[in-house]
Motif scaffolding. Structure first.
Motif, PDB file in Angstrom:
ATOM      1  N   MET A   1       1.156  -1.434   0.090  1.00  0.00           N
ATOM      2  CA  MET A   1      -0.007   0.241  -0.083  1.00  0.00           C
ATOM      3  C   MET A   1       0.822   1.463  -0.262  1.00  0.00           C
ATOM      4  SD  MET A   1      -2.643   0.663   2.885  1.00  0.00           S
ATOM      5  CE  MET A   1      -1.535   1.680   3.757  1.00  0.00           C
ATOM      6  N   GLU A   2      -0.180   2.057  -0.789  1.00  0.00           N
ATOM      7  CA  GLU A   2       1.045   3.315  -0.713  1.00  0.00           C
ATOM      8  C   GLU A   2       1.192   3.935   0.389  1.00  0.00           C
ATOM      9  OE1 GLU A   2       1.241   6.768  -3.465  1.00  0.00           O
ATOM     10  OE2 GLU A   2      -0.197   5.532  -3.900  1.00  0.00           O
ATOM     11  N   ASP A   3       2.685   5.082   0.842  1.00  0.00           N
ATOM     12  CA  ASP A   3       2.289   5.819   2.391  1.00  0.00           C
ATOM     13  C   ASP A   3       1.224   7.110   2.177  1.00  0.00           C
ATOM     14  OD1 ASP A   3       4.639   3.675   2.494  1.00  0.00           O
ATOM     15  OD2 ASP A   3       6.106   5.136   2.150  1.00  0.00           O
ATOM     16  N   ILE A   4       1.265   7.092   3.351  1.00  0.00           N
ATOM     17  CA  ILE A   4      -0.319   8.628   3.471  1.00  0.00           C
ATOM     18  C   ILE A   4       0.332   9.124   3.960  1.00  0.00           C
ATOM     19  CG2 ILE A   4      -2.162   9.282   3.606  1.00  0.00           C
ATOM     20  CD1 ILE A   4      -3.359   6.447   2.030  1.00  0.00           C
ATOM     21  N   ILE A   5       0.291  10.319   4.112  1.00  0.00           N
ATOM     22  CA  ILE A   5       0.743  11.393   4.772  1.00  0.00           C
ATOM     23  C   ILE A   5      -0.652  12.019   5.165  1.00  0.00           C
ATOM     24  CG2 ILE A   5       1.687  13.698   5.704  1.00  0.00           C
ATOM     25  CD1 ILE A   5       4.201  11.875   4.665  1.00  0.00           C
ATOM     26  N   THR A   6      -1.135  12.176   6.868  1.00  0.00           N
ATOM     27  CA  THR A   6      -2.033  13.318   7.037  1.00  0.00           C
ATOM     28  C   THR A   6      -1.799  14.239   7.844  1.00  0.00           C
ATOM     29  OG1 THR A   6      -3.849  10.974   7.202  1.00  0.00           O
ATOM     30  CG2 THR A   6      -4.482  13.375   8.184  1.00  0.00           C
ATOM     31  N   VAL A   7      -2.182  15.702   7.192  1.00  0.00           N
ATOM     32  CA  VAL A   7      -2.194  16.675   7.167  1.00  0.00           C
ATOM     33  C   VAL A   7      -3.082  17.691   7.804  1.00  0.00           C
ATOM     34  CG1 VAL A   7      -0.674  19.070   7.215  1.00  0.00           C
ATOM     35  CG2 VAL A   7       0.027  16.969   6.476  1.00  0.00           C
ATOM     36  N   ILE A   8      -2.651  17.716   9.658  1.00  0.00           N
ATOM     37  CA  ILE A   8      -4.233  18.565   9.692  1.00  0.00           C
ATOM     38  C   ILE A   8      -3.707  19.981  10.820  1.00  0.00           C
ATOM     39  CG2 ILE A   8      -6.059  18.642  12.301  1.00  0.00           C
ATOM     40  CD1 ILE A   8      -4.214  15.150  11.874  1.00  0.00           C
ATOM     41  N   GLY A   9      -4.268  21.089  10.186  1.00  0.00           N
ATOM     42  CA  GLY A   9      -3.803  22.492  10.320  1.00  0.00           C
ATOM     43  C   GLY A   9      -4.576  23.198   9.359  1.00  0.00           C
ATOM     44  N   SER A  10      -3.381  24.579   8.783  1.00  0.00           N
ATOM     45  CA  SER A  10      -4.542  26.013   9.322  1.00  0.00           C
ATOM     46  C   SER A  10      -4.134  26.261   7.695  1.00  0.00           C
ATOM     47  CB  SER A  10      -3.603  27.250  10.009  1.00  0.00           C
ATOM     48  OG  SER A  10      -1.780  26.974   9.606  1.00  0.00           O
ATOM     49  N   ILE A  11      -5.312  27.026   6.943  1.00  0.00           N
ATOM     50  CA  ILE A  11      -4.628  27.873   5.911  1.00  0.00           C
ATOM     51  C   ILE A  11      -5.316  29.215   5.841  1.00  0.00           C
ATOM     52  CG2 ILE A  11      -6.979  26.797   5.182  1.00  0.00           C
ATOM     53  CD1 ILE A  11      -6.531  26.270   2.499  1.00  0.00           C
ATOM     54  N   ASN A  12      -4.180  29.508   5.742  1.00  0.00           N
ATOM     55  CA  ASN A  12      -4.394  31.448   5.241  1.00  0.00           C
ATOM     56  C   ASN A  12      -4.215  32.318   3.944  1.00  0.00           C
ATOM     57  OD1 ASN A  12      -5.040  30.978   7.839  1.00  0.00           O
ATOM     58  ND2 ASN A  12      -2.314  30.689   8.370  1.00  0.00           N
ATOM     59  N   LEU A  13      -4.410  33.019   3.707  1.00  0.00           N
ATOM     60  CA  LEU A  13      -4.104  33.730   2.383  1.00  0.00           C
ATOM     61  C   LEU A  13      -2.496  34.786   3.767  1.00  0.00           C
ATOM     62  CD1 LEU A  13      -4.645  35.167   0.235  1.00  0.00           C
ATOM     63  CD2 LEU A  13      -6.420  36.839   1.245  1.00  0.00           C
ATOM     64  N   ASP A  14      -2.009  34.430   2.249  1.00  0.00           N
ATOM     65  CA  ASP A  14      -0.443  35.592   2.893  1.00  0.00           C
ATOM     66  C   ASP A  14      -0.488  36.215   1.958  1.00  0.00           C
ATOM     67  OD1 ASP A  14       0.069  33.360   4.958  1.00  0.00           O
ATOM     68  OD2 ASP A  14       1.665  32.025   3.606  1.00  0.00           O
ATOM     69  N   ILE A  15      -0.802  37.907   3.207  1.00  0.00           N
ATOM     70  CA  ILE A  15      -0.473  39.432   2.553  1.00  0.00           C
ATOM     71  C   ILE A  15       0.856  39.531   3.140  1.00  0.00           C
ATOM     72  CG2 ILE A  15      -1.130  41.875   1.741  1.00  0.00           C
ATOM     73  CD1 ILE A  15      -4.136  40.308   3.484  1.00  0.00           C
ATOM     74  N   ILE A  16       1.398  39.787   1.551  1.00  0.00           N
ATOM     75  CA  ILE A  16       2.851  39.822   1.981  1.00  0.00           C
ATOM     76  C   ILE A  16       3.745  40.623   1.314  1.00  0.00           C
ATOM     77  CG2 ILE A  16       5.626  38.924   1.443  1.00  0.00           C
ATOM     78  CD1 ILE A  16       4.344  36.257   1.047  1.00  0.00           C
ATOM     79  N   VAL A  17       4.280  41.948   2.561  1.00  0.00           N
ATOM     80  CA  VAL A  17       4.449  42.619   1.877  1.00  0.00           C
ATOM     81  C   VAL A  17       6.582  42.907   2.290  1.00  0.00           C
ATOM     82  CG1 VAL A  17       5.656  45.896   1.573  1.00  0.00           C
ATOM     83  CG2 VAL A  17       3.265  44.426   1.464  1.00  0.00           C
ATOM     84  N   LYS A  18       6.837  42.874   1.157  1.00  0.00           N
ATOM     85  CA  LYS A  18       9.048  42.639   1.405  1.00  0.00           C
ATOM     86  C   LYS A  18       9.836  43.630   1.829  1.00  0.00           C
ATOM     87  CE  LYS A  18      12.866  40.741   0.039  1.00  0.00           C
ATOM     88  NZ  LYS A  18      13.806  39.825  -0.720  1.00  0.00           N
ATOM     89  N   THR A  19      10.325  44.327   2.036  1.00  0.00           N
ATOM     90  CA  THR A  19      11.161  45.843   2.730  1.00  0.00           C
ATOM     91  C   THR A  19      12.610  45.275   3.103  1.00  0.00           C
ATOM     92  OG1 THR A  19       9.794  45.456   5.336  1.00  0.00           O
ATOM     93  CG2 THR A  19       8.802  46.544   3.902  1.00  0.00           C
ATOM     94  N   GLU A  20      13.083  46.488   3.512  1.00  0.00           N
ATOM     95  CA  GLU A  20      14.423  46.254   3.811  1.00  0.00           C
ATOM     96  C   GLU A  20      15.050  45.807   4.794  1.00  0.00           C
ATOM     97  OE1 GLU A  20      17.954  48.404   1.468  1.00  0.00           O
ATOM     98  OE2 GLU A  20      16.199  47.570   1.111  1.00  0.00           O
ATOM     99  N   ARG A  21      14.379  46.379   5.864  1.00  0.00           N
ATOM    100  CA  ARG A  21      14.225  45.705   7.079  1.00  0.00           C
ATOM    101  C   ARG A  21      13.087  45.768   7.810  1.00  0.00           C
ATOM    102  NH1 ARG A  21      14.526  50.446  10.093  1.00  0.00           N
ATOM    103  NH2 ARG A  21      14.941  52.384   9.402  1.00  0.00           N
ATOM    104  N   MET A  22      12.676  45.637   9.091  1.00  0.00           N
ATOM    105  CA  MET A  22      11.647  45.313   9.475  1.00  0.00           C
ATOM    106  C   MET A  22      11.553  47.158  10.566  1.00  0.00           C
ATOM    107  SD  MET A  22      10.146  42.715  10.758  1.00  0.00           S
ATOM    108  CE  MET A  22      10.802  41.020   9.215  1.00  0.00           C
TER     109      MET A  22
END
Lengths: 600, 320
Positions: A1-22
């Motif tokens: 039988m094929e290996d199965i992995i189950t993942v239980i967790g979050s799903i999000n929309l990532d809104i990303i802004v990239k800056t030079e520094r924090m």
């Protein structure tokens, strides 16, 4: 039988802004683009696993989408099964607001949304899938009660479990600790783990302490991903450090999830945890080369190819720019290590660990960076080095002898009555020693004095000062740190030998308030450069970069390994202040590629 | 203290002398730890802002920084109060200055009891003891502003060792005239007498001179020695005077343990033991008060010197 992995967790929309520094508190920084990309720990991990060729069941919950057709984009993969995935239009899909800076890390603010509504019942319905899984991966961005239920089911069928802890700060610390009992693997990063164990972690040694604390809650393997420093594994064999793969980092988002996914794949295939971590590190590195959590997730073929290439390169540490110079450094630093072992063998006392840890830094300073003239040790225009951690004297002496300040034979007089090499550096006795040191905490002030003198005399020589990490517990260091910044001593460069150990234990055990080290120096208005203190190319580049800084002193935080170069001495507190026995000398010299040697 | 005597400030003299020397010697650098307005190094700071470093309230950092400057060829003066320029950074002075023998000139003000109203936390009565024990360290305690000026002049081009100079807070009577010459290894014979020797250092010299006059009136003639340099101590003058008078009194605004009294006793014990009384603070912490009140209460006024002299003359047989 094929290996199965189950993942239980979050799903999000990532809104990303990239800056030079924090941005700092109260500060606004403009980024040049905005990205709407799929994210969430669970979703990222599921996609990672699917691309690596394993069947994955993803259990999570989303709601209405703020931006249509983004979050599910990469989950439409033939390996991903969404039979137990739930969409509830009465809720809103989770949103992560992300500020990313490339290799300076990221900060995430999370609106949990539908993720917080994933119930125990909804995962219970998937019991059949969990039962036939090889591995179950669950993360803490969903309700902890639900996490607990997943783990209960997995345990019932003896399924391997991986818990990825994220957003710990918004959960109840004790509640999270309760679910750790009986877990196979916990994966978290240094910040989250620090929160769980009420510590600040900025070093492997402190990470080890935290991991050991988590293990007491009943976890078998604790893995902490520590960014640039690599990955730490703590299990019943003790602590092991895995180096990261060196890549050009664009965005660190998703690195941890790629790691988790890849580890899960290897565990499902029945591999050892240590092999799984290496695979995870490679996947983590690859994903950071593209912006977004899922965009850079590799296929199995891509990942294997990457690993093979990097393996050839010795983990990406191939030296591109300074081939001959690096060869010289390798030869010189090895010679210095050999001399340290022989010197201490002869002397019968001295400080091994902290001498070996600075051998590479000393090498790059004395054989490339510093302007010196061994024939004229008191030359007025020379660069100066103050070994503020004076107990590292053997490394300094070995370098001075190798550079030609005095003959090699002198080295065997270390710590001997009437000899020229005092137990700690003595500027009046030893040619090439620029300042008498040994009492910790004073060297930085002295270096300030020399740097101020240079400026007054309008000379262009530079002052280097090598500090120990335990040493910076001395209050005077911070008095001096203020002075360097007040006087804008850009002709001064401090190097911190950040090996994490001091006489009484690790820095985390003895005085954990030392951390976070990097942030402290930044708060004192220093220019801070972080490097691997055994990577000659990195040391050289950092020292050269420091020369270009205007108006501020520079400190190079060099992450080092106490006892570096001799396997049985590495990361061992016991080798701080003892001389090697005859047998240890021979073993150490053999490791360093040195022929049989007779102690005198 | 009824006498209307001309008094001047050693601190002002110190500041002014630095300014004058700063014009001649471009390598003079002055450091202070947020007390420049008290120590008067501020005067140098205003004249030569580049060569004046206010280090803030961090004396340990200041001492080690001074070491770095001295190691780079600068003529370095470091100032703060005696309390904070001796005890607090003692280990920095030992390891970063004395051990490598770097010529840092530590010129402290507010030494001894005469600090007065600030009380015991600021009355440094142990500094000479803890400086004296350090190898390479030299110690100078001037009596007035004339002597202060000559000492600072001498030190501007002195590079052989570290030096600790202790000045007083209060204005002090002028004892010396402009013919005064400072010699590092020589104490100064102020008065010739054959009945008793009185050795003082620092501002207590003025009380000794007052006592000398009164003692003379009752037929006790004192050999008066002023000892600005406590280390290296002028053994010759002590032994010579002891041979003549057979009785010695020392007086200093410092603990009787470890300072001038101890230094003189060490010389006598090994060379020519005679009867001796050490006047000074008697191993206790004093209190707030005006300098003359404190000198009276803690045993440093002319009355104490006179009593000690009378007792010594009465109760000791001269050892010839």
């Amino acid at each position: 039988m094929e290996d199965i992995i189950t993942v239980i967790g979050s799903i999000n929309l990532d809104i990303i802004v990239k800056t030079e520094r924090m941005p700092e508190r109260g500060e606004t920084i403009a980024g040049d683009n905005i990205y709407y990309l799929p994210g969430g720990k669970g979703a990222n991990q599921a996609v990672a696993i699917a691309r690596l060729g394993k069947k994955v069941f993803f259990i999570g919950k989303k709601g209405r989408d703020l931006i249509p057709d983004v979050v599910m984009k990469n989950l439409k993969h033939p390996n991903v099964n969404l039979d137990y995935f739930i969409t509830d239009e009465s809720l809103q899909t989770g949103v992560a607001l992300i500020n990313t800076t490339g290799n300076r890390g990221n900060k995430v603010t999370l609106y949990t949304g539908a993720n917080d509504a994933l119930t125990e019942n909804e995962v219970e319905r998937a019991e059949e899938v969990i039962k036939k899984s090889k591995v179950v991966v669950v993360s803490t961005e969903i309700p902890i009660k639900t996490v607990k239920k997943v783990l209960e089911i997995a345990r019932k069928y003896n399924i391997k479990t991986i818990l990825n802890i994220g957003a710990a700060g918004t959960k109840n610390r004790e509640e999270i600790k309760e679910v750790l009992q009986g877990l196979d693997i916990v994966i978290t990063n240094e910040r989250e783990c620090g929160y769980l164990t009420n510590r600040v972690i900025s070093h492997m040694e402190t990470g080890t302490l935290s991991a050991m604390e988590l293990r007491k809650s009943g976890v078998n393997h604790v893995i902490i991903t520590m960014g640039k420093e690599g990955t730490l594994l703590v299990n019943n064999h003790g602590a092991t450090v895995f180096h990261r793969y060196g890549v050009e980092v664009v965005d660190t988002i998703g690195g941890g999830d790629a790691f988790v996914g890849a580890v899960a794949v290897k565990i499902a295939e029945g591999n050892f945890v240590v092999d799984a971590i290496d695979y995870g590190n490679a996947a983590g590195a690859l994903v950071t080369m593209k912006i977004g959590a899922q965009e850079g997730l590799p296929t199995k073929e891509e990942l294997d190819k990457f690993i093979n290439e990097k393996k050839k390169d010795n983990h990406g540490k191939v030296y591109k720019k300074y081939d001959d110079t690096i060869k010289l450094f390798e030869q010189k630093s090895n010679k210095i290590r050999v001399s340290i072992i022989k010197m201490l063998g002869c002397a019968g006392s001295g400080h091994l660990g902290g001498s070996l840890s600075i051998a590479d830094i000393i090498t790059v300073l004395y054989f490339k960076v510093m302007r010196i003239d061994p024939k004229n040790p008191n030359w007025e225009d020379r660069d100066r080095l103050i070994l503020s951690k004076g107990h590292g004297a053997p490394a300094l002496y070995a370098a001075l002898a190798e550079a030609g300040f005095f003959s090699e034979e002198k080295l065997w007089e270390l710590r001997k009555l009437g000899g020229d090499l005092s137990g700690h550096p003595d500027m009046r006795k030893t040619p090439g020693v620029d300042m008498t040191t040994g009492s910790l905490g004073q060297g930085l002030s002295v270096a300030n004095g020399m740097a101020i003198a240079a400026k007054l005399a309008k000379k262009d020589y530079r002052i280097y000062v090598l500090l120990g990490d335990g040493e910076i517990q001395e209050g005077q260091i911070w008095e001096a740190a203020m002075t360097s910044a007040t006087r804008r001593l850009n002709n001064l460069c401090a190097i911190l030998d950040y090996n994490g150990l001091q006489i009484d234990g690790s820095i985390g055990e003895v005085k954990s308030g030392l951390e976070p080290v990097v942030e402290k120096w930044k708060a004192f208005n220093w220019n801070v450069i972080e490097i691997d203190g055994h990577n000659h190319e990195a040391i050289l580049e950092a020292l050269e970069d420091a020369k270009k800084v205007k108006d501020a002193p520079t400190i190079i935080i060099a992450r080092t390994i106490k006892g570096k170069g001799v396997s049985f001495m590495e990361r061992k507190v016991e080798y701080h202040g003892v001389a090697p026995t005859e047998d240890e000398c021979q073993r150490a010299l053999k490791e360093l590629g040195c022929a049989e040697w007779q102690t005198k | 203290m009824a006498d209307k005597i001309k008094t001047t400030s050693m601190r002002n003299t110190y500041g002014d002398t630095l300014v004058r020397l700063g014009a001649i010697y471009k390598n003079i650098v002055v450091l202070d730890a947020d007390l420049a307005k008290s120590t008067q190094t501020i005067r140098f700071g205003k004249a030569y802002p580049d060569r004046f470093l206010d280090m803030g309230i961090s004396e340990q950092d200041m001492m080690s920084t001074a070491a770095g400057l001295a190691a780079s060829g600068m003529s370095v003066f470091v100032s703060t109060f005696a309390m904070f320029g001796s005890g607090r950074p003692w280990e920095q002075i030992r390891n970063s200055i004395c051990y490598p023998n770097l010529p840092v000139k530590i010129v402290v003000t507010h030494g001894g009891l005469s600090v007065g109203p600030d009380g015991p936390t600021h009355q440094a009565c142990e500094d000479l003891a803890i400086m004296r024990v350090l190898p390479n360290m030299k110690i100078i305690v001037p009596a007035d502003s004339v002597e202060t000026e000559k000492i600072i002049e001498f030190l501007a081009t002195y590079y052989e060792s570290p030096v600790y100079v202790r000045l007083a807070r209060m204005n002090t009577p002028v004892v010396f005239d402009s013919n005064y010459k400072f010699e590092f290894r020589k104490a100064i014979k102020i008065k010739e007498g054959q009945d008793i020797t009185i050795i003082s250092t620092g501002v207590t010299l003025f009380n000794v001179l007052k006592a000398y006059e009164i003692l003379k009136q009752i037929g006790i003639f004192a050999d008066v020695i002023h000892m600005p340099v406590i280390k290296p101590i002028d053994s010759e003058i002590i032994i010579e005077s002891a041979k003549k008078t057979g009785r010695i009194i020392t007086i200093e605004e410092h603990s009787i343990i470890g300072g001038l009294g101890s230094a003189v006793a060490e010389v006598l014990a090994e060379n020519y033991p005679v009867f001796m009384i050490r006047l000074g603070v008697k191993d206790i912490f004093a209190e707030s008060g005006e300098p003359d009140q404190l000198f009276e209460k803690y045993g440093l006024s002319e009355n104490h010197i006179i009593d000690a002299a009378k007792n010594l003359v009465k109760n000791s047989t001269k050892i010839k």
